[in-house]
Design an enzyme around this catalytic site. Structure first.
Site, PDB file in Angstrom:
ATOM      1  N   LYS A 197      -1.141  -1.315  -4.369  1.00 19.82           N
ATOM      2  CA  LYS A 197      -2.389  -0.559  -4.309  1.00 19.82           C
ATOM      3  C   LYS A 197      -2.097   0.909  -4.568  1.00 19.82           C
ATOM      4  O   LYS A 197      -1.318   1.526  -3.847  1.00 19.82           O
ATOM      5  CB  LYS A 197      -3.056  -0.736  -2.951  1.00 19.82           C
ATOM      6  N   ASN A 254      -3.998   8.594   4.632  1.00 19.06           N
ATOM      7  CA  ASN A 254      -4.039   8.793   6.084  1.00 19.06           C
ATOM      8  C   ASN A 254      -2.675   8.696   6.748  1.00 19.06           C
ATOM      9  O   ASN A 254      -2.560   8.902   7.959  1.00 19.06           O
ATOM     10  CB  ASN A 254      -5.005   7.796   6.714  1.00 19.06           C
ATOM     11  N   TYR A 263     -16.015  -2.728  -0.018  1.00 13.24           N
ATOM     12  CA  TYR A 263     -16.073  -2.649   1.440  1.00 13.24           C
ATOM     13  C   TYR A 263     -17.175  -1.704   1.915  1.00 13.24           C
ATOM     14  O   TYR A 263     -18.067  -2.101   2.653  1.00 13.24           O
ATOM     15  CB  TYR A 263     -14.734  -2.209   2.028  1.00 13.24           C
ATOM     16  N   SER A 264     -17.120  -0.448   1.476  1.00 13.97           N
ATOM     17  CA  SER A 264     -18.048   0.567   1.991  1.00 13.97           C
ATOM     18  C   SER A 264     -19.504   0.146   1.835  1.00 13.97           C
ATOM     19  O   SER A 264     -20.322   0.344   2.743  1.00 13.97           O
ATOM     20  CB  SER A 264     -17.826   1.910   1.290  1.00 13.97           C
ATOM     21  N   ASN A 272       0.845  -1.195   0.000  1.00 19.29           N
ATOM     22  CA  ASN A 272       0.000   0.000   0.000  1.00 19.29           C
ATOM     23  C   ASN A 272       0.880   1.245   0.000  1.00 19.29           C
ATOM     24  O   ASN A 272       1.550   1.539   0.984  1.00 19.29           O
ATOM     25  CB  ASN A 272      -0.910  -0.021   1.234  1.00 19.29           C
ATOM     26  N   SER A 311      -2.387   5.149   0.751  1.00 22.18           N
ATOM     27  CA  SER A 311      -3.295   5.609   1.797  1.00 22.18           C
ATOM     28  C   SER A 311      -3.064   7.091   2.057  1.00 22.18           C
ATOM     29  O   SER A 311      -1.936   7.511   2.312  1.00 22.18           O
ATOM     30  CB  SER A 311      -3.072   4.829   3.092  1.00 22.18           C
TER      31      SER A 311
END
Length: 236
Positions: free
Chosen positions: A96, A56, A197-198, A51, A54
């Protein structure tokens, strides 16, 4: 990782388990964290996700620049091979990427992925964009935006990656999938697999069966006998 292994042994669980790896916020040499994760998770995971997208983790997306990502991917590929040489299995290594990439960024990442020989791409992670259509009072909050507002951006990104790679590297379509039509659009754009997912948060696990039924109907309507026949159909 040990929790994954313990659960499988205790419950006889089957299915595919992926491990998503990244760097800690304070780590200066990102490669150290990725290598540590690979060494720990290679024996346990069915696939590993590097990843680098992200929003975040401050500075994480900077790793997608061409020189940085090529060096990182070669390092993690070597780490996986060392783990395999020590008797561990060799899970596929997938990267990703973000949906907020420029055309030049996408070309760089696609070319590096092909050159290094990673096993696949997940397109795409959450977005830092805030579409004008957002209505929530929280729409200005920081962090990655997922769900339906991500669909158009992630689909466009997927199309761009497939246009360059031409099916030479498997891609997993991710971002905003909530129906069979969404999944089908990702597949026709070049995704060999899809993730969601969401939408599960809002509709629950029964959504998976609904998507499968809707997807099967769309495949039949267009004369496809399998998902694999429809991958990248928009380019043919």
């Amino acid at each position: 990782g040990q929790q994954i292994l313990g659960y499988r042994k205790l419950h006889g669980a089957r299915g595919i388990v992926g491990a998503n790896i990244g760097k800690n916020k304070e780590t200066e040499d990102a490669a150290l964290d990725y290598v540590a994760c690979i060494e720990a998770l290679c024996p346990l995971a069915d696939y590993l996700v590097v990843n680098v997208s992200s929003p975040n983790t401050p500075g994480l997306r900077a790793l997608q620049a061409r020189e940085q990502i090529e060096a990182l991917l070669r390092t993690v590929m070597d780490a996986r091979q060392r783990s395999a040489a020590s008797g561990s299995k060799t899970p596929p290594l997938i990267m990703k990427v973000a949906p907020d990439l420029s055309a030049d960024d996408i070309r760089d990442l696609a070319e590096v992925s092909l050159a290094v020989g990673i096993d696949g791409l997940i397109v795409a992670n959450t977005t830092v964009a805030r579409p004008a259509s957002l209505k929530s009072k929280f729409k200005a909050e920081e962090g990655g935006l997922s769900g339906k507002p991500l669909l158009a951006a992630s689909l466009a990104c997927l199309k761009n990656f497939y246009g360059i790679t031409q099916g030479k590297i498997p891609m997993i379509g991710c971002g905003g999938i909530a129906s069979g039509a969404d999944a089908y659009a990702k597949i026709r754009a070049g995704a060999a697999l899809v993730q969601l997912y969401s939408a599960l948060v809002f509709h629950g696990p029964e959504l998976v069966g609904k998507i499968k039924r809707e997807l099967a109907a769309r495949l039949r309507a267009d004369g496809f006998k399998s998902v694999s026949e429809a991958v990248g159909a928009d380019y043919r």
